[in-house]
Motif scaffolding. Structure first.
Motif, PDB file in Angstrom:
ATOM      1  N   PHE A  34     -40.637  14.742  30.479  1.00 43.11           N
ATOM      2  CA  PHE A  34     -41.061  13.646  29.276  1.00 43.11           C
ATOM      3  C   PHE A  34     -41.810  12.625  30.086  1.00 43.11           C
ATOM      4  CE2 PHE A  34     -37.134  15.503  27.511  1.00 43.11           C
ATOM      5  CZ  PHE A  34     -37.607  15.610  26.371  1.00 43.11           C
ATOM      6  N   GLN A  35     -42.856  11.752  29.366  1.00 41.24           N
ATOM      7  CA  GLN A  35     -43.267  10.742  29.903  1.00 41.24           C
ATOM      8  C   GLN A  35     -42.738   9.546  28.847  1.00 41.24           C
ATOM      9  OE1 GLN A  35     -47.450  11.117  30.805  1.00 41.24           O
ATOM     10  NE2 GLN A  35     -47.253  13.210  31.341  1.00 41.24           N
ATOM     11  N   TYR A  36     -42.728   8.309  29.479  1.00 45.95           N
ATOM     12  CA  TYR A  36     -42.435   7.098  28.664  1.00 45.95           C
ATOM     13  C   TYR A  36     -43.198   5.933  28.808  1.00 45.95           C
ATOM     14  CZ  TYR A  36     -37.875   9.796  29.318  1.00 45.95           C
ATOM     15  OH  TYR A  36     -37.083  10.869  29.298  1.00 45.95           O
TER      16      TYR A  36
ATOM     17  N   LYS B 118     -44.761  -9.477  19.647  1.00 49.11           N
ATOM     18  CA  LYS B 118     -44.100 -10.721  19.536  1.00 49.11           C
ATOM     19  C   LYS B 118     -42.649 -10.864  19.102  1.00 49.11           C
ATOM     20  CE  LYS B 118     -48.198 -13.426  18.747  1.00 49.11           C
ATOM     21  NZ  LYS B 118     -48.977 -14.414  17.665  1.00 49.11           N
ATOM     22  N   THR B 119     -42.253  -9.884  17.977  1.00 55.40           N
ATOM     23  CA  THR B 119     -41.147  -9.859  17.510  1.00 55.40           C
ATOM     24  C   THR B 119     -40.288  -8.538  17.677  1.00 55.40           C
ATOM     25  OG1 THR B 119     -41.871  -9.026  15.381  1.00 55.40           O
ATOM     26  CG2 THR B 119     -41.588 -11.456  15.633  1.00 55.40           C
ATOM     27  N   TYR B 120     -41.020  -7.606  18.405  1.00 55.10           N
ATOM     28  CA  TYR B 120     -40.069  -6.462  18.721  1.00 55.10           C
ATOM     29  C   TYR B 120     -40.872  -5.513  19.842  1.00 55.10           C
ATOM     30  CZ  TYR B 120     -43.491  -4.232  15.559  1.00 55.10           C
ATOM     31  OH  TYR B 120     -44.806  -3.904  15.024  1.00 55.10           O
ATOM     32  N   GLU B 121     -39.928  -4.463  20.307  1.00 56.44           N
ATOM     33  CA  GLU B 121     -40.654  -3.646  21.332  1.00 56.44           C
ATOM     34  C   GLU B 121     -40.672  -2.312  21.149  1.00 56.44           C
ATOM     35  OE1 GLU B 121     -39.896  -3.394  26.231  1.00 56.44           O
ATOM     36  OE2 GLU B 121     -38.199  -4.001  25.090  1.00 56.44           O
ATOM     37  N   ILE B 122     -41.621  -1.584  21.167  1.00 57.14           N
ATOM     38  CA  ILE B 122     -41.545  -0.210  21.120  1.00 57.14           C
ATOM     39  C   ILE B 122     -41.410   0.660  22.427  1.00 57.14           C
ATOM     40  CG2 ILE B 122     -43.054   1.618  19.970  1.00 57.14           C
ATOM     41  CD1 ILE B 122     -44.499  -0.822  18.365  1.00 57.14           C
ATOM     42  N   LEU B 123     -40.772   1.740  22.432  1.00 59.65           N
ATOM     43  CA  LEU B 123     -40.637   2.432  23.458  1.00 59.65           C
ATOM     44  C   LEU B 123     -40.839   4.027  22.787  1.00 59.65           C
ATOM     45  CD1 LEU B 123     -38.503   0.179  24.265  1.00 59.65           C
ATOM     46  CD2 LEU B 123     -38.376   1.472  26.237  1.00 59.65           C
ATOM     47  N   VAL B 124     -41.576   4.779  23.482  1.00 56.83           N
ATOM     48  CA  VAL B 124     -41.871   5.955  23.046  1.00 56.83           C
ATOM     49  C   VAL B 124     -41.950   7.084  24.319  1.00 56.83           C
ATOM     50  CG1 VAL B 124     -43.818   7.603  22.743  1.00 56.83           C
ATOM     51  CG2 VAL B 124     -43.696   5.144  21.789  1.00 56.83           C
TER      52      VAL B 124
ATOM     53  N   ASP C 107     -45.202  20.051  24.260  1.00 49.64           N
ATOM     54  CA  ASP C 107     -45.401  20.383  22.741  1.00 49.64           C
ATOM     55  C   ASP C 107     -45.835  19.164  22.183  1.00 49.64           C
ATOM     56  OD1 ASP C 107     -42.962  18.953  22.907  1.00 49.64           O
ATOM     57  OD2 ASP C 107     -41.838  20.828  22.197  1.00 49.64           O
ATOM     58  N   PHE C 108     -45.830  17.938  22.632  1.00 44.70           N
ATOM     59  CA  PHE C 108     -46.294  16.767  21.764  1.00 44.70           C
ATOM     60  C   PHE C 108     -45.381  16.389  20.997  1.00 44.70           C
ATOM     61  CE2 PHE C 108     -50.336  18.836  23.346  1.00 44.70           C
ATOM     62  CZ  PHE C 108     -50.674  17.672  24.470  1.00 44.70           C
ATOM     63  N   THR C 109     -44.248  16.618  21.340  1.00 42.69           N
ATOM     64  CA  THR C 109     -42.995  15.972  20.602  1.00 42.69           C
ATOM     65  C   THR C 109     -42.360  14.709  21.190  1.00 42.69           C
ATOM     66  OG1 THR C 109     -41.350  17.460  21.343  1.00 42.69           O
ATOM     67  CG2 THR C 109     -42.317  18.118  19.426  1.00 42.69           C
ATOM     68  N   GLY C 110     -41.498  14.014  20.733  1.00 43.68           N
ATOM     69  CA  GLY C 110     -40.997  12.887  21.358  1.00 43.68           C
ATOM     70  C   GLY C 110     -39.949  11.974  20.584  1.00 43.68           C
ATOM     71  N   THR C 111     -39.954  11.055  20.721  1.00 44.55           N
ATOM     72  CA  THR C 111     -39.008   9.857  20.114  1.00 44.55           C
ATOM     73  C   THR C 111     -39.560   8.421  20.093  1.00 44.55           C
ATOM     74  OG1 THR C 111     -37.017  11.356  21.011  1.00 44.55           O
ATOM     75  CG2 THR C 111     -36.528   8.976  20.002  1.00 44.55           C
ATOM     76  N   GLU C 112     -39.405   7.839  19.461  1.00 42.72           N
ATOM     77  CA  GLU C 112     -39.834   6.274  19.070  1.00 42.72           C
ATOM     78  C   GLU C 112     -38.865   5.533  18.937  1.00 42.72           C
ATOM     79  OE1 GLU C 112     -43.426   4.382  17.073  1.00 42.72           O
ATOM     80  OE2 GLU C 112     -41.820   4.420  15.663  1.00 42.72           O
ATOM     81  N   LEU C 113     -38.569   4.418  19.844  1.00 40.91           N
ATOM     82  CA  LEU C 113     -37.531   3.503  19.375  1.00 40.91           C
ATOM     83  C   LEU C 113     -38.100   2.087  19.152  1.00 40.91           C
ATOM     84  CD1 LEU C 113     -35.179   4.266  22.452  1.00 40.91           C
ATOM     85  CD2 LEU C 113     -35.082   5.312  20.158  1.00 40.91           C
ATOM     86  N   ILE C 114     -37.749   1.570  18.165  1.00 39.98           N
ATOM     87  CA  ILE C 114     -38.098   0.117  17.843  1.00 39.98           C
ATOM     88  C   ILE C 114     -36.860  -0.844  18.236  1.00 39.98           C
ATOM     89  CG2 ILE C 114     -39.126  -1.404  16.251  1.00 39.98           C
ATOM     90  CD1 ILE C 114     -40.352   0.997  15.034  1.00 39.98           C
ATOM     91  N   VAL C 115     -36.923  -1.703  18.947  1.00 36.28           N
ATOM     92  CA  VAL C 115     -36.098  -2.798  19.352  1.00 36.28           C
ATOM     93  C   VAL C 115     -36.456  -3.946  18.709  1.00 36.28           C
ATOM     94  CG1 VAL C 115     -34.479  -3.584  21.268  1.00 36.28           C
ATOM     95  CG2 VAL C 115     -35.791  -1.379  21.511  1.00 36.28           C
ATOM     96  N   HIS C 116     -35.628  -4.478  17.741  1.00 37.78           N
ATOM     97  CA  HIS C 116     -35.826  -5.600  16.975  1.00 37.78           C
ATOM     98  C   HIS C 116     -34.928  -6.780  17.621  1.00 37.78           C
ATOM     99  CE1 HIS C 116     -37.387  -3.636  13.415  1.00 37.78           C
ATOM    100  NE2 HIS C 116     -36.463  -2.590  13.980  1.00 37.78           N
ATOM    101  N   PRO C 117     -35.440  -7.980  17.464  1.00 36.81           N
ATOM    102  CA  PRO C 117     -34.784  -9.169  18.129  1.00 36.81           C
ATOM    103  C   PRO C 117     -33.357  -9.389  18.087  1.00 36.81           C
ATOM    104  CG  PRO C 117     -36.768  -9.900  16.817  1.00 36.81           C
ATOM    105  CD  PRO C 117     -36.473  -8.325  16.470  1.00 36.81           C
ATOM    106  N   ASP C 118     -32.839  -9.090  16.944  1.00 39.22           N
ATOM    107  CA  ASP C 118     -31.427  -8.873  16.636  1.00 39.22           C
ATOM    108  C   ASP C 118     -30.516  -7.715  17.471  1.00 39.22           C
ATOM    109  OD1 ASP C 118     -31.915  -6.805  14.916  1.00 39.22           O
ATOM    110  OD2 ASP C 118     -31.287  -7.216  13.270  1.00 39.22           O
ATOM    111  N   GLY C 119     -31.349  -6.872  18.255  1.00 41.23           N
ATOM    112  CA  GLY C 119     -30.824  -5.984  18.758  1.00 41.23           C
ATOM    113  C   GLY C 119     -30.703  -4.684  18.248  1.00 41.23           C
TER     114      GLY C 119
ATOM    115  N   MET D  10     -31.303   4.134  28.389  1.00 42.07           N
ATOM    116  CA  MET D  10     -30.051   3.016  28.015  1.00 42.07           C
ATOM    117  C   MET D  10     -30.227   2.603  26.686  1.00 42.07           C
ATOM    118  SD  MET D  10     -30.186   1.221  31.484  1.00 42.07           S
ATOM    119  CE  MET D  10     -29.177  -0.188  30.962  1.00 42.07           C
ATOM    120  N   LEU D  11     -31.296   2.445  25.875  1.00 42.51           N
ATOM    121  CA  LEU D  11     -31.607   1.904  24.625  1.00 42.51           C
ATOM    122  C   LEU D  11     -31.294   3.006  23.658  1.00 42.51           C
ATOM    123  CD1 LEU D  11     -34.966  -0.178  25.306  1.00 42.51           C
ATOM    124  CD2 LEU D  11     -32.725  -0.872  24.638  1.00 42.51           C
ATOM    125  N   LEU D  12     -31.757   4.290  23.998  1.00 44.09           N
ATOM    126  CA  LEU D  12     -31.428   5.496  23.373  1.00 44.09           C
ATOM    127  C   LEU D  12     -30.013   5.486  22.900  1.00 44.09           C
ATOM    128  CD1 LEU D  12     -32.315   8.220  21.572  1.00 44.09           C
ATOM    129  CD2 LEU D  12     -32.292   9.220  23.684  1.00 44.09           C
TER     130      LEU D  12
END
Length: 77
Positions: free
Chosen positions: A6-8, A14-20, A26-38, A70-72
């Motif tokens: 995997f590559q990360y 401004k209001t959130y963070e995206i991790l991929v 095979d070009f599959t993966g997971t996206e995490l969106i971290v909101h300010p409220d956690g 950790m976020l996952l």
């Protein structure tokens, strides 16, 4: 040395963070969106062969596997 499966990537906005997480085989993966409220949204993704160019164009930078995992774990608990 073996190439990691995997590559990360991440991008802070401004209001959130995206991790991929991308599996370059095979070009599959997971996206995490971290909101300010956690709150963390998790989405399973299917990418195309241009994902790495798309991420670079959108100003994503490399992230660590540890940070993503950790976020996952928070998203799944």
């Amino acid at each position: 040395m073996a190439k990691p499966i995997f590559q990360y990537f991440k991008r802070k906005l401004k209001t959130y963070e995206i991790l991929v997480q991308v599996n370059p085989e095979d070009f599959t993966g997971t996206e995490l969106i971290v909101h300010p409220d956690g709150k963390i949204e998790k989405t399973e993704m299917e990418f195309d062969e241009e994902i790495f160019e798309d991420l670079a164009e959108d100003d994503f930078i490399h992230a660590s596997a540890l940070e993503f995992q950790m976020l996952l774990s928070k998203a799944e608990s």
